[in-house]
Design a protein around this motif. Structure first.
Motif, PDB file in Angstrom:
ATOM      1  N   ALA A  72       0.838  -1.208   0.000  1.00 28.49           N
ATOM      2  CA  ALA A  72       0.000   0.000   0.000  1.00 28.49           C
ATOM      3  C   ALA A  72       0.870   1.255   0.000  1.00 28.49           C
ATOM      4  CB  ALA A  72      -0.923  -0.015   1.219  1.00 28.49           C
ATOM      5  N   GLY A  73       1.990   1.215   0.760  1.00 24.62           N
ATOM      6  CA  GLY A  73       2.884   2.372   0.788  1.00 24.62           C
ATOM      7  C   GLY A  73       3.542   2.610  -0.565  1.00 24.62           C
ATOM      8  N   THR A  74       3.966   1.516  -1.232  1.00 23.25           N
ATOM      9  CA  THR A  74       4.573   1.663  -2.558  1.00 23.25           C
ATOM     10  C   THR A  74       3.562   2.206  -3.564  1.00 23.25           C
ATOM     11  OG1 THR A  74       5.985  -0.242  -2.060  1.00 23.25           O
ATOM     12  CG2 THR A  74       5.845   0.443  -4.357  1.00 23.25           C
ATOM     13  N   ALA A  75       2.336   1.698  -3.497  1.00 21.54           N
ATOM     14  CA  ALA A  75       1.293   2.202  -4.404  1.00 21.54           C
ATOM     15  C   ALA A  75       1.034   3.688  -4.147  1.00 21.54           C
ATOM     16  CB  ALA A  75       0.009   1.398  -4.218  1.00 21.54           C
ATOM     17  N   THR A  76       1.072   4.094  -2.866  1.00 18.87           N
ATOM     18  CA  THR A  76       0.862   5.504  -2.528  1.00 18.87           C
ATOM     19  C   THR A  76       1.982   6.379  -3.086  1.00 18.87           C
ATOM     20  OG1 THR A  76      -0.242   4.818  -0.485  1.00 18.87           O
ATOM     21  CG2 THR A  76       0.484   7.103  -0.609  1.00 18.87           C
ATOM     22  N   MET A 147       1.147 -10.773 -15.766  1.00 19.43           N
ATOM     23  CA  MET A 147       0.001 -11.231 -14.964  1.00 19.43           C
ATOM     24  C   MET A 147       0.470 -12.088 -13.794  1.00 19.43           C
ATOM     25  SD  MET A 147      -2.929 -10.058 -15.737  1.00 19.43           S
ATOM     26  CE  MET A 147      -3.902 -11.243 -14.824  1.00 19.43           C
ATOM     27  N   TYR A 148      -0.259 -11.965 -12.691  1.00 15.52           N
ATOM     28  CA  TYR A 148      -0.002 -12.719 -11.460  1.00 15.52           C
ATOM     29  C   TYR A 148       1.377 -12.410 -10.889  1.00 15.52           C
ATOM     30  CZ  TYR A 148      -3.899 -15.037 -13.676  1.00 15.52           C
ATOM     31  OH  TYR A 148      -5.100 -15.277 -14.306  1.00 15.52           O
ATOM     32  N   THR A 149       1.787 -11.175 -11.011  1.00 13.96           N
ATOM     33  CA  THR A 149       3.032 -10.705 -10.398  1.00 13.96           C
ATOM     34  C   THR A 149       2.718  -9.440  -9.594  1.00 13.96           C
ATOM     35  OG1 THR A 149       3.600  -9.253 -12.255  1.00 13.96           O
ATOM     36  CG2 THR A 149       4.371 -11.550 -12.381  1.00 13.96           C
ATOM     37  N   PRO A 150       3.605  -9.050  -8.661  1.00 16.04           N
ATOM     38  CA  PRO A 150       3.390  -7.788  -7.933  1.00 16.04           C
ATOM     39  C   PRO A 150       3.305  -6.582  -8.867  1.00 16.04           C
ATOM     40  CG  PRO A 150       5.032  -9.125  -6.815  1.00 16.04           C
ATOM     41  CD  PRO A 150       4.735  -9.821  -8.120  1.00 16.04           C
ATOM     42  N   TYR A 223      -9.884  -7.442  -4.326  1.00 17.01           N
ATOM     43  CA  TYR A 223     -10.150  -7.999  -5.654  1.00 17.01           C
ATOM     44  C   TYR A 223      -9.034  -7.705  -6.654  1.00 17.01           C
ATOM     45  CZ  TYR A 223     -12.115  -3.279  -5.983  1.00 17.01           C
ATOM     46  OH  TYR A 223     -12.299  -1.922  -5.916  1.00 17.01           O
ATOM     47  N   ILE A 224      -8.293  -6.601  -6.473  1.00 16.63           N
ATOM     48  CA  ILE A 224      -7.176  -6.323  -7.394  1.00 16.63           C
ATOM     49  C   ILE A 224      -6.051  -7.337  -7.214  1.00 16.63           C
ATOM     50  CG2 ILE A 224      -5.351  -4.651  -7.927  1.00 16.63           C
ATOM     51  CD1 ILE A 224      -7.349  -2.439  -7.581  1.00 16.63           C
ATOM     52  N   PRO A 225      -5.581  -7.630  -5.974  1.00 22.07           N
ATOM     53  CA  PRO A 225      -4.597  -8.723  -5.831  1.00 22.07           C
ATOM     54  C   PRO A 225      -5.155 -10.067  -6.294  1.00 22.07           C
ATOM     55  CG  PRO A 225      -4.600  -7.346  -3.881  1.00 22.07           C
ATOM     56  CD  PRO A 225      -5.769  -6.901  -4.717  1.00 22.07           C
ATOM     57  N   ASP A 226      -6.465 -10.300  -6.101  1.00 16.63           N
ATOM     58  CA  ASP A 226      -7.058 -11.568  -6.533  1.00 16.63           C
ATOM     59  C   ASP A 226      -6.999 -11.724  -8.046  1.00 16.63           C
ATOM     60  OD1 ASP A 226      -7.615 -12.788  -4.221  1.00 16.63           O
ATOM     61  OD2 ASP A 226      -9.769 -12.403  -4.217  1.00 16.63           O
ATOM     62  N   VAL A 227      -7.438 -10.682  -8.767  1.00 17.80           N
ATOM     63  CA  VAL A 227      -7.562 -10.771 -10.227  1.00 17.80           C
ATOM     64  C   VAL A 227      -6.203 -10.662 -10.912  1.00 17.80           C
ATOM     65  CG1 VAL A 227      -8.541  -9.655 -12.269  1.00 17.80           C
ATOM     66  CG2 VAL A 227      -9.914  -9.869 -10.190  1.00 17.80           C
ATOM     67  N   LEU A 228      -5.372  -9.713 -10.467  1.00 18.72           N
ATOM     68  CA  LEU A 228      -4.107  -9.444 -11.159  1.00 18.72           C
ATOM     69  C   LEU A 228      -2.909 -10.136 -10.517  1.00 18.72           C
ATOM     70  CD1 LEU A 228      -4.576  -5.604 -11.797  1.00 18.72           C
ATOM     71  CD2 LEU A 228      -5.060  -7.503 -13.344  1.00 18.72           C
ATOM     72  N   GLY A 229      -3.010 -10.443  -9.213  1.00 26.34           N
ATOM     73  CA  GLY A 229      -1.883 -11.086  -8.531  1.00 26.34           C
ATOM     74  C   GLY A 229      -2.045 -12.569  -8.339  1.00 26.34           C
ATOM     75  N   SER A 233      -0.671 -13.359  -4.055  1.00 28.59           N
ATOM     76  CA  SER A 233      -0.819 -12.112  -3.304  1.00 28.59           C
ATOM     77  C   SER A 233      -1.898 -12.275  -2.245  1.00 28.59           C
ATOM     78  CB  SER A 233      -1.185 -10.956  -4.249  1.00 28.59           C
ATOM     79  OG  SER A 233      -0.187 -10.784  -5.220  1.00 28.59           O
ATOM     80  N   MET A 234      -1.516 -12.604  -1.025  1.00 30.48           N
ATOM     81  CA  MET A 234      -2.441 -12.663   0.098  1.00 30.48           C
ATOM     82  C   MET A 234      -2.177 -11.451   0.975  1.00 30.48           C
ATOM     83  SD  MET A 234      -4.838 -13.898   1.946  1.00 30.48           S
ATOM     84  CE  MET A 234      -5.209 -15.577   1.457  1.00 30.48           C
ATOM     85  N   LEU A 235      -3.075 -10.483   0.894  1.00 29.55           N
ATOM     86  CA  LEU A 235      -2.924  -9.251   1.663  1.00 29.55           C
ATOM     87  C   LEU A 235      -4.030  -9.180   2.709  1.00 29.55           C
ATOM     88  CD1 LEU A 235      -2.098  -6.856  -1.301  1.00 29.55           C
ATOM     89  CD2 LEU A 235      -0.515  -8.066   0.189  1.00 29.55           C
TER      90      LEU A 235
END
Length: 284
Positions: A72-76, A147-150, A223-229, A233-235
């Motif tokens: 979340a901090g990196t995305a910010t 796809m399916y990466t950070p 849902y974003i980590p679910d679909v794209l990660g 990605s378990m957050l």
């Protein structure tokens, strides 16, 4: 005059009722649920227990907290680096052009976020639009595994949350007194010193406000980590959803939700202090 006062009290009362009904009451329910005991058939047993709070310090959950905070901090930070120059340029445009640019920023809000996330799959997948364009122009020879990466998760968070950073920044930068910048330049300061000493402090409340609006949703967007990660990605957002819907451990899901709420309260306090500090500096 009397009618307008009644209307004012009705509106204020309605807003307070809304906040109490959909904000305070669910939070109190979560708080009560978090100190009860899970039950295999009834979901919750009315037995007081702090076991769920003790589980917050389990190594696996602490690691998940740290990874979620980092993501979340990196995305910010990414949204800030992209959003700040964009908001500054738009704020310096003519009003007619600025309104058009802000409209382009707002348009994604009119489409469901989940649909836009699935649309990103068609862009990022191995035979998607991005890889096809890069291969067509000879930039790459084999498709990138996005796809399916950070990286895919960060792209999804940036795409979804960037407007939440741009809009408060634009509101702050638009009110900036540009005569101060001109005075700084006239006194011999470089562009960097002017930015660091004047622009940045005066727009700090917008930075804090935008960062909060990006950071807090990024922690809970499962849902974003679910679909794209994918499953990698378990957050925290995914963990809370799984506790309520899969593990059926309502007290644990409520406990993690309360922990996130407390983090939000701390950030609101930081925002309040920063706004007060900026106000004092401006009044000097």
């Amino acid at each position: 005059m009397k009618g307008s006062s009644i209307t004012k009290y009705v509106i204020i009362g309605g807003v307070l009722c809304w906040i109490a009904l959909f904000g305070a009451v669910p939070t109190l329910m979560l708080l009560g649920m978090s100190v009860l005991t899970p039950h295999p058939s009834d979901l919750i047993a009315p037995v007081f227990s702090l076991h769920s709070y003790a589980r917050l310090f389990a190594p696996a959950l602490v690691t998940m907290f740290v990874e979620s905070l980092l993501m979340a901090g990196t995305a910010t930070v990414l949204c800030l680096f992209v959003g700040y120059p964009f908001a500054y340029i738009v704020a310096r445009m003519k009003k007619r052009h600025a309104k058009t640019m802000l409209l382009l920023v707002m348009i994604p809000f009119w489409t469901n976020t989940l649909i836009r996330t699935y649309a990103l799959v068609t862009v990022l997948k191995a035979d998607g639009i991005l890889n096809s364009v890069l291969i067509y122009f000879g930039i790459i020879k084999t498709p990138l595994e996005l796809m399916y990466t950070p990286i895919a998760v960060f792209i999804g968070l940036l795409y979804t949350l960037l407007p939440f950073m741009i809009l408060p920044l634009y509101a702050t930068i638009e009110k900036l007194d540009y005569r101060l910048l001109e005075a700084s330049r006239d006194l011999g300061a470089t562009r960097w010193i002017t930015f660091r000493k004047i622009t940045l402090p005066l727009t700090f409340p917008g930075i804090i406000s935008g960062s909060m609006l990006v950071f807090l949703p990024a922690l809970g967007m499962f849902y974003i980590p679910d679909v794209l990660g994918g499953a990698r990605s378990m957050l925290l957002g995914n963990y809370i959803r799984d506790q309520f819907l899969v593990a059926r451990d309502f007290p644990m899901g409520a406990t993690v939700s309360i922990a996130l709420t407390m983090m939000m309260c701390v950030m609101l306090f930081v925002y309040y202090r920063s706004v007060r500090r900026s106000g004092r500096k401006a009044s000097l």
